[in-house]
Design an enzyme around this catalytic site. Structure first.
Site, PDB file in Angstrom:
ATOM      1  N   ALA A 151       0.834  -1.207   0.000  1.00 51.74           N
ATOM      2  CA  ALA A 151       0.000   0.000   0.000  1.00 51.74           C
ATOM      3  C   ALA A 151       0.869   1.257   0.000  1.00 51.74           C
ATOM      4  O   ALA A 151       0.587   2.228  -0.712  1.00 51.74           O
ATOM      5  CB  ALA A 151      -0.936   0.005   1.206  1.00 51.74           C
ATOM      6  N   TYR A 152       1.932   1.229   0.795  1.00 51.62           N
ATOM      7  CA  TYR A 152       2.856   2.369   0.830  1.00 51.62           C
ATOM      8  C   TYR A 152       3.441   2.627  -0.553  1.00 51.62           C
ATOM      9  O   TYR A 152       3.447   3.759  -1.050  1.00 51.62           O
ATOM     10  CB  TYR A 152       3.971   2.099   1.838  1.00 51.62           C
ATOM     11  CG  TYR A 152       5.100   3.102   1.791  1.00 51.62           C
ATOM     12  CD1 TYR A 152       5.002   4.319   2.462  1.00 51.62           C
ATOM     13  CD2 TYR A 152       6.263   2.837   1.070  1.00 51.62           C
ATOM     14  CE1 TYR A 152       6.044   5.242   2.416  1.00 51.62           C
ATOM     15  CE2 TYR A 152       7.299   3.741   1.016  1.00 51.62           C
ATOM     16  CZ  TYR A 152       7.187   4.940   1.690  1.00 51.62           C
ATOM     17  OH  TYR A 152       8.213   5.867   1.637  1.00 51.62           O
TER      18      TYR A 152
END
Length: 240
Positions: A151-152
């Site tokens: 996600a980062y």
């Protein structure tokens, strides 16, 4: 006399703090955001920076920061988006919540701030006959992806894409660029095994420190021709 107003989001520690100190020495007036009060923010306040508490994890936090800045400043030399969260996928947080958190801080906040403050950036250009700047701090991970920070990585890639859109939208009055570092400095709690492993990931085999990032950002601020690009600070990791 101030050389201009520069906004730095997330300036309480590490690269953001080092950059803030450098720009203050050069005569800029700083507006910095912070989520939690830290010794670095107290130091910046003592040096004359306008420090505004803001939590970009919510739209209200973003809007409040924008309103606070624009109520006091209508002429902005640069916006440097340094605020960041770094969390891996984990069993304690639902995946949807993690993705929302990463996108909120790394995409929603810069997107909304850039749109809201574009007129103030253009005012700087009109008064000084010089480009204003937006600089996004992305990450080397944008090129490679990640097994542990999916996600980062995706949110930083979206931020990288914002660079292209805003560079096109705001030219020729505002330059918009990214700086994409790999690890510039260790944390004090990083053990020797981790440090040794990390240093081997680049061709140069070093972790250069925050000054490398400071100089990269200042290069972009001082350039008249660098626009819509990403400056990679990774020691040649892509060739390993």
């Amino acid at each position: 006399m101030s050389k201009g107003n520069i906004i730095i989001t997330g300036a309480g520690q590490r690269l953001g703090l080092a950059l803030a100190k450098s720009l203050l020495k050069q005569g800029y007036h700083l507006i910095v955001s912070y989520r939690h009060l830290k010794p670095g923010i107290v130091e910046l306040q003592q040096r004359g920076a306008d420090c505004i508490q803001a939590d970009f994890a919510t739209n209200q936090g973003i809007s409040s920061f924008i309103d606070s800045v624009l109520s006091q400043y209508n002429n902005i030399r640069a916006i440097i988006h340094n605020a960041s969260d770094w969390h891996p996928e984990n069993d304690n947080q639902p995946a949807a919540d993690l993705m929302q958190q990463m996108m909120q801080v790394h995409v929603q906040a810069p997107y909304q701030i850039n749109l809201a403050m574009s007129e103030a950036l253009e005012t700087y250009h009109a008064k000084n006959n010089q480009c204003a700047d937006i600089i996004h701090l992305t990450d080397y991970i944008v090129e490679k992806g990640s097994h542990k920070h999916i996600a980062y990585a995706a949110s930083k890639a979206a931020l990288d894409n914002l660079t292209l859109s805003f560079a096109s939208k705001l030219a020729p009055k505002v330059k918009v660029n990214s700086v994409a570092p790999s690890l510039l400095m260790f944390n004090e709690w990083d053990d020797n095994a981790y440090r040794e492993k990390t240093m081997k990931k680049s061709l140069l085999g070093i972790v250069p420190g925050e000054q490398e990032g400071v100089e990269a950002i200042e290069f972009i601020l001082n350039s008249r021709y660098f626009n819509g690009r990403t400056l990679n600070l990774d020691g040649g990791r892509h060739l390993k």
